[in-house]
Design a protein around this motif. Sequence first.
Motif, PDB file in Angstrom:
ATOM      1  N   PRO A 387       0.824  -1.212   0.000  1.00  6.72           N
ATOM      2  CA  PRO A 387       0.000   0.000   0.000  1.00  6.72           C
ATOM      3  C   PRO A 387       0.860   1.265   0.000  1.00  6.72           C
ATOM      4  O   PRO A 387       1.969   1.278   0.543  1.00  6.72           O
ATOM      5  CB  PRO A 387      -0.797  -0.104   1.309  1.00  6.72           C
ATOM      6  N   TYR A 388       0.331   2.292  -0.594  1.00  7.78           N
ATOM      7  CA  TYR A 388       0.925   3.626  -0.581  1.00  7.78           C
ATOM      8  C   TYR A 388       0.350   4.366   0.614  1.00  7.78           C
ATOM      9  O   TYR A 388      -0.875   4.461   0.762  1.00  7.78           O
ATOM     10  CB  TYR A 388       0.587   4.337  -1.882  1.00  7.78           C
ATOM     11  N   VAL A 389       1.202   4.893   1.501  1.00  5.26           N
ATOM     12  CA  VAL A 389       0.746   5.483   2.759  1.00  5.26           C
ATOM     13  C   VAL A 389       1.122   6.962   2.812  1.00  5.26           C
ATOM     14  O   VAL A 389       2.304   7.329   2.753  1.00  5.26           O
ATOM     15  CB  VAL A 389       1.353   4.750   3.971  1.00  5.26           C
ATOM     16  N   VAL A 390       0.122   7.819   2.920  1.00  3.50           N
ATOM     17  CA  VAL A 390       0.312   9.269   2.991  1.00  3.50           C
ATOM     18  C   VAL A 390       0.737   9.649   4.407  1.00  3.50           C
ATOM     19  O   VAL A 390       0.122   9.226   5.386  1.00  3.50           O
ATOM     20  CB  VAL A 390      -0.980  10.008   2.613  1.00  3.50           C
ATOM     21  N   GLY A 402      -8.246  15.335  -0.404  1.00  2.00           N
ATOM     22  CA  GLY A 402      -9.013  15.017   0.793  1.00  2.00           C
ATOM     23  C   GLY A 402      -8.394  13.943   1.660  1.00  2.00           C
ATOM     24  O   GLY A 402      -9.063  13.404   2.553  1.00  2.00           O
ATOM     25  N   VAL A 403      -7.130  13.614   1.450  1.00  6.88           N
ATOM     26  CA  VAL A 403      -6.510  12.528   2.220  1.00  6.88           C
ATOM     27  C   VAL A 403      -6.144  12.998   3.625  1.00  6.88           C
ATOM     28  O   VAL A 403      -5.928  14.185   3.875  1.00  6.88           O
ATOM     29  CB  VAL A 403      -5.237  11.984   1.527  1.00  6.88           C
ATOM     30  N   ALA A 404      -6.084  12.053   4.536  1.00  9.68           N
ATOM     31  CA  ALA A 404      -5.653  12.301   5.907  1.00  9.68           C
ATOM     32  C   ALA A 404      -4.363  11.528   6.156  1.00  9.68           C
ATOM     33  O   ALA A 404      -4.005  10.615   5.401  1.00  9.68           O
ATOM     34  CB  ALA A 404      -6.732  11.846   6.891  1.00  9.68           C
ATOM     35  N   ALA A 405      -3.668  11.878   7.218  1.00  7.18           N
ATOM     36  CA  ALA A 405      -2.453  11.157   7.578  1.00  7.18           C
ATOM     37  C   ALA A 405      -2.776   9.679   7.785  1.00  7.18           C
ATOM     38  O   ALA A 405      -3.758   9.333   8.444  1.00  7.18           O
ATOM     39  CB  ALA A 405      -1.842  11.752   8.840  1.00  7.18           C
ATOM     40  N   GLY A 406      -1.966   8.828   7.196  1.00  4.66           N
ATOM     41  CA  GLY A 406      -2.170   7.396   7.309  1.00  4.66           C
ATOM     42  C   GLY A 406      -3.064   6.812   6.235  1.00  4.66           C
ATOM     43  O   GLY A 406      -3.258   5.581   6.199  1.00  4.66           O
ATOM     44  N   SER A 408      -4.253   4.985   3.146  1.00  4.36           N
ATOM     45  CA  SER A 408      -3.529   3.877   2.534  1.00  4.36           C
ATOM     46  C   SER A 408      -4.224   3.449   1.242  1.00  4.36           C
ATOM     47  O   SER A 408      -5.461   3.342   1.200  1.00  4.36           O
ATOM     48  CB  SER A 408      -3.462   2.695   3.517  1.00  4.36           C
ATOM     49  N   PHE A 409      -3.415   3.197   0.207  1.00  7.13           N
ATOM     50  CA  PHE A 409      -3.948   2.859  -1.116  1.00  7.13           C
ATOM     51  C   PHE A 409      -3.293   1.558  -1.588  1.00  7.13           C
ATOM     52  O   PHE A 409      -2.142   1.541  -2.034  1.00  7.13           O
ATOM     53  CB  PHE A 409      -3.679   4.001  -2.094  1.00  7.13           C
ATOM     54  N   PRO A 410      -4.022   0.431  -1.475  1.00  3.44           N
ATOM     55  CA  PRO A 410      -3.432  -0.886  -1.739  1.00  3.44           C
ATOM     56  C   PRO A 410      -2.831  -1.018  -3.130  1.00  3.44           C
ATOM     57  O   PRO A 410      -3.380  -0.500  -4.114  1.00  3.44           O
ATOM     58  CB  PRO A 410      -4.613  -1.835  -1.550  1.00  3.44           C
ATOM     59  N   HIS A 411      -1.701  -1.710  -3.190  1.00  2.82           N
ATOM     60  CA  HIS A 411      -1.022  -2.140  -4.412  1.00  2.82           C
ATOM     61  C   HIS A 411      -0.377  -1.002  -5.204  1.00  2.82           C
ATOM     62  O   HIS A 411       0.222  -1.264  -6.254  1.00  2.82           O
ATOM     63  CB  HIS A 411      -1.982  -2.893  -5.349  1.00  2.82           C
ATOM     64  N   LEU A 412      -0.437   0.220  -4.716  1.00  2.00           N
ATOM     65  CA  LEU A 412       0.111   1.325  -5.500  1.00  2.00           C
ATOM     66  C   LEU A 412       1.641   1.324  -5.485  1.00  2.00           C
ATOM     67  O   LEU A 412       2.269   1.849  -6.413  1.00  2.00           O
ATOM     68  CB  LEU A 412      -0.444   2.659  -4.982  1.00  2.00           C
TER      69      LEU A 412
END
Length: 527
Positions: A387-390, A402-406, A408-412
Motif C-alpha cells: 500500500p501507498y501510505v500518505v 481530501g486525504v488524511a495522515a495514514g 492507505s492505497f493498496p497495491h500502489l
Amino acid sequence: MAAAVTSCGPRRPEQAPAPAPAPPSASASASASASASTEPAVPRPAPAPDGAAPAGHTAPESERSLPGSPDWEITDPGPDGAIEGFADRVSVLPGEPFGLHVSTPAAAFTVSAYRMGWYDGARARLVWRREHVPGGSQPAPHVDPATRTVLTGWQRTLAVDTAGWPEGAYLLRLDAEDGSGRCYVPLTVRSPSTAGRTVIMSAPATWQAYNEWGGHSLYNGPTGGLATRSLRVVFDRPYDYDHGAGLFLVYEAPLVALAERLGLPLAYTTGIDVAREPGLLTGASAVLSLGHDEYWSPEQRANVVAARDAGTNLAVLGANCCYRRVRFEPTELGPDRTVVCYKDAWAQDPGHRAGAPATTDFRVGPDADPESAMLGVLYDGYPVDAPYVVTSPGHWAFEGTGVAAGASFPHLVGVEYDRVDTGFPTPRPIEVIAHSPVVCDGRRSHSDTAYHTVPSGAGVFATGTMRWVEALEARGPGGGRADHGIDSHAGDLVRQVTENVLRAFAAGPAGRTRPARDNLAAVYGTA
C-alpha cells in the motif's frame, strides 16, 4: 549505508493491460526470404479523418481540440511473425524523413501514424496513412557471438516524410492487408525548442534494454539468465512487448494523455536526444521522467542536472530512474542506435578500456555517482506489492485529494520502489510526503514520495513507485491482474497529485513559491 539493493527475481516489465506477443521463434524467422523489399515513392501527408484540417497544420496547443481516432488500438495482433517492423530513427524533428523496415509474408500492408494524446478520451489521432505498401519477408536475425547482440540487417521497406506532423509521441500501426496481423512501431516527433514548456522525456533506452525480440535483452538470453544476456542491444529490430509498442503504452501513454488533457504547454523529446543536445532543455519549465526510465548516459544526466540547476523543475513519475549508466553508439543505420551496458562485466567493455565511463550502475565504481544526488531518492528493491501510505496530507501536492495522515492505497507501491537514504548523497532540504512500509525478500524498508528544492529554485518531485503512471488508468474496483489490483481511489489520488505537480511545475521554479521543508529528522531520525 543501507542494506544492499535486493532483487527478488528476474527484473521484467509488469503485466501490461493487454497480453504481449512472444518474440518470433527461430523457426518462424528462418522461413523468411532474403529478398529486399521495394521502396515506394515518398508519401505525402494525408488529410485527417472526419473532415478535420489537413494533418499537422495546427498549433500544438490546439491539437487536443481535434477529433480523435478510437480505432488506433490493437486488440488482436495475429500470430507471431504476421507483421513486424522498426523505424530507423528513434525520433525526428517535424518534417524530417525516416525509414520503416518491415517484415511480413502478406503481399501488402497499411501504415497509419497515430499521434498519442487525449482527444476527448479517444487517446490518439490519425495524422497520416499510406495504403497498399508492398510486403515481403525479411531475413531471420542473427546474433553477434562476442556481445550476443541481435542483428537483423533488414532492408528499408518504406520512406516516410513527416512534413506537417505535429510534435508528439506517435505509434505507427502496421496492418497486413490480408488481415493476418497488425503491430505498432513507436516514434517521437521531437520539439526543436523546449523553452517555457513541460518536457515529456521518453525513455526508449529502457524499452530497448528489456526488449527480448530475437531471444536476447540486457537481462536475458536463451538460458533465461545473465550468462547469455546481451552486452549491447540495438534499435535496429522490432519490440517484442505490447504488440511492438515497447514499454510506451504501460509507462508513458497515460501521462501523455493527462498532460494533454490539462492543456499545458508541452514539448516532446527522448533521453537520447537530451544526451546528444546539451542546450535542448534551455528554458524548459519542467522535465518529466516517466514510469520506467532506468537507463541513462552520463551526458543525459549532466544535461538534466544543468537544466535543474538553471531553474528547470524535474518530476520523476516512476521509480528506478537513472540507475544504469549506458553509452550510445551507432549502427549502420545511424548514430545512437546501440545501447551499451556491460553491467558487472564493465571491465571487459572495449569502450571503457578506450577511456569511456564504465557502463554499470551509477552508484558503484569506478566513478560512482549515485542517482540520489540528482533525484533525492534512489532505487531500493524489487519486487514488492504494498500500500501507498500518505504521511504529510497538508503538502501542496495533496491539495484537492481530501486525504488524511495514514491514508492507505493498496497495491500502489510496486514492482520496484525508491526511498530516501542518507547513506548516499542526498540533497537538502528534502521532504518525505508518503512513507510506505514494504517488505522485499524478508527485508523491511520504505518507499518514499519525496520533494526537494535546489538553490536555482527548481523543485524535484519523485513518486517512489514504478506503478505511478499505470495508476493514472485505475478507474474501477481493482483486483485484476492487469491493473495489479489498484482501484479507483488510488487512481483518483494519483491523477490529482500528478495534476497538482504538473501545474505547479509548469508555472516556473517551484522552490521559489513552494520551498521544501526538510522532515527527515521526523521520518528517519536523521539530522
